[in-house]
Design an enzyme around this catalytic site. Structure first.
Site, mmCIF file in Angstrom:
data_model
loop_
_atom_site.group_PDB
_atom_site.id
_atom_site.type_symbol
_atom_site.label_atom_id
_atom_site.label_comp_id
_atom_site.label_asym_id
_atom_site.label_seq_id
_atom_site.Cartn_x
_atom_site.Cartn_y
_atom_site.Cartn_z
ATOM 1 N N LYS A 184 -28.050 9.062 -60.421
ATOM 2 C CA LYS A 184 -28.879 9.975 -61.230
ATOM 3 C C LYS A 184 -28.212 10.279 -62.569
ATOM 4 O O LYS A 184 -27.973 11.429 -62.926
ATOM 5 C CB LYS A 184 -29.178 11.258 -60.455
ATOM 6 N N LEU A 185 -27.930 9.246 -63.318
ATOM 7 C CA LEU A 185 -27.221 9.395 -64.588
ATOM 8 C C LEU A 185 -28.000 10.293 -65.544
ATOM 9 O O LEU A 185 -29.211 10.139 -65.730
ATOM 10 C CB LEU A 185 -27.000 8.025 -65.220
ATOM 11 N N ASP A 195 -25.100 9.123 -46.342
ATOM 12 C CA ASP A 195 -24.744 10.486 -46.739
ATOM 13 C C ASP A 195 -23.482 10.939 -46.020
ATOM 14 O O ASP A 195 -23.520 11.698 -45.043
ATOM 15 C CB ASP A 195 -25.908 11.436 -46.445
ATOM 16 N N PRO A 241 -26.997 9.690 -74.709
ATOM 17 C CA PRO A 241 -27.389 8.279 -74.622
ATOM 18 C C PRO A 241 -26.223 7.299 -74.570
ATOM 19 O O PRO A 241 -26.245 6.349 -73.766
ATOM 20 C CB PRO A 241 -28.245 8.083 -75.879
ATOM 21 N N HIS A 242 -25.214 7.485 -75.401
ATOM 22 C CA HIS A 242 -24.089 6.549 -75.426
ATOM 23 C C HIS A 242 -23.382 6.511 -74.076
ATOM 24 O O HIS A 242 -23.066 5.428 -73.554
ATOM 25 C CB HIS A 242 -23.106 6.942 -76.528
ATOM 26 N N GLN A 256 -34.575 19.108 -48.555
ATOM 27 C CA GLN A 256 -35.816 18.595 -49.118
ATOM 28 C C GLN A 256 -36.935 19.623 -48.994
ATOM 29 O O GLN A 256 -37.105 20.266 -47.968
ATOM 30 C CB GLN A 256 -36.224 17.300 -48.393
#
EC number: 4.1.1.23
Length: 235
Positions: free
Chosen positions: A61-62, A11, A66-67, A191
């Protein structure tokens, strides 16, 4: 501690700092490269880790159409990373596109269910989801599994339920791991749904992701030893 089950998060926006941590903790095999470091350093940090014989968790974290996610997945697995994250909330078509793009590679895709920074009240008040957070996580996990995902990222508080519901073959990767001194939301603590290493392991987690409790410690080596003691106690 089983070094191949601990993932240390890099990080930082600095590749120099990241590699300093890597070189100072040679016993750690797995390293997580997230948005901050990847945006700053690009694929050069991945190459540097591979040259050191490390395994790479690329946590991007895509989440897109969709393409676009399919093409991005194809590029990411081309770097030779071992784990790659995709948001389960992107829907079935997006998830299938990622799975198709990764087919034939050695990269394992992980579906992100609900960020560990999101508290239970936020699920209803801000996201508008009228489900218990644990039920929502299980819903997304089953959606991802149905599209071909064999791994999930989830908070330690959901590990036990997911393990029971999805079986032993699903890989569960758990962030939000703390030594117990940090409370959810304190100071710079993002968190919200956290627990200790021994609690997560007993619940059934396969990999634990730890960042600042080790890398921001005045003595990262000593911090790693403390995690080792808790890990060994859970074995």
């Amino acid at each position: 501690m089983k070094g191949d089950r601990l993932i240390v998060a890099l990080d930082t926006p600095s590749q120099e700092q990241a590699l300093e941590w890597v070189d100072s903790l040679p016993q750690v095999l797995w390293w997580k490269v997230g948005l901050e470091l990847f945006t700053a350093a690009g694929s050069s940090i991945l190459q540097a880790l591979k040259e050191r014989g490390k395994r790479i968790f690329l946590d991007l974290k895509l989440h897109d159409i969709p393409h676009t996610v399919g093409r991005a997945t194809e590029v990411a697995v081309g770097y030779g990373v071992d784990l790659l994250t995709v948001h389960a909330a992107g829907g079935s078509a997006m998830l299938r596109s990622a799975v198709a793009a990764a087919q034939g590679s050695s990269c394992r895709l992980l579906a992100v269910t609900l960020l560990t920074s999101i508290s239970p009240p936020q699920v209803r008040q801000e996201l508008g989801i009228e489900m218990d957070p644990a039920d929502y996580v299980l819903h997304l996990a089953r959606l991802a599994q149905a599209q071909g995902f064999t791994g999930l990222v989830c908070s330690p508080q959901e590990v036990s339920r997911l393990r029971q519901a999805l079986g032993p073959e699903v890989l569960l990767v758990t962030p939000g791991i703390r030594l117990g001194q940090a409370k959810a939301g304190d100071g710079d603590e993002d968190q919200q749904r956290i627990c200790t290493p021994d609690e997560a392991l007993r619940a059934g987690a396969d990999y634990l992701v730890v960042g600042r409790p080790i890398t921001a410690s005045p003595d990262p080596v000593a911090a790693l030893r403390r995690f080792q003691a808790l890990w060994d106690a859970a074995s």
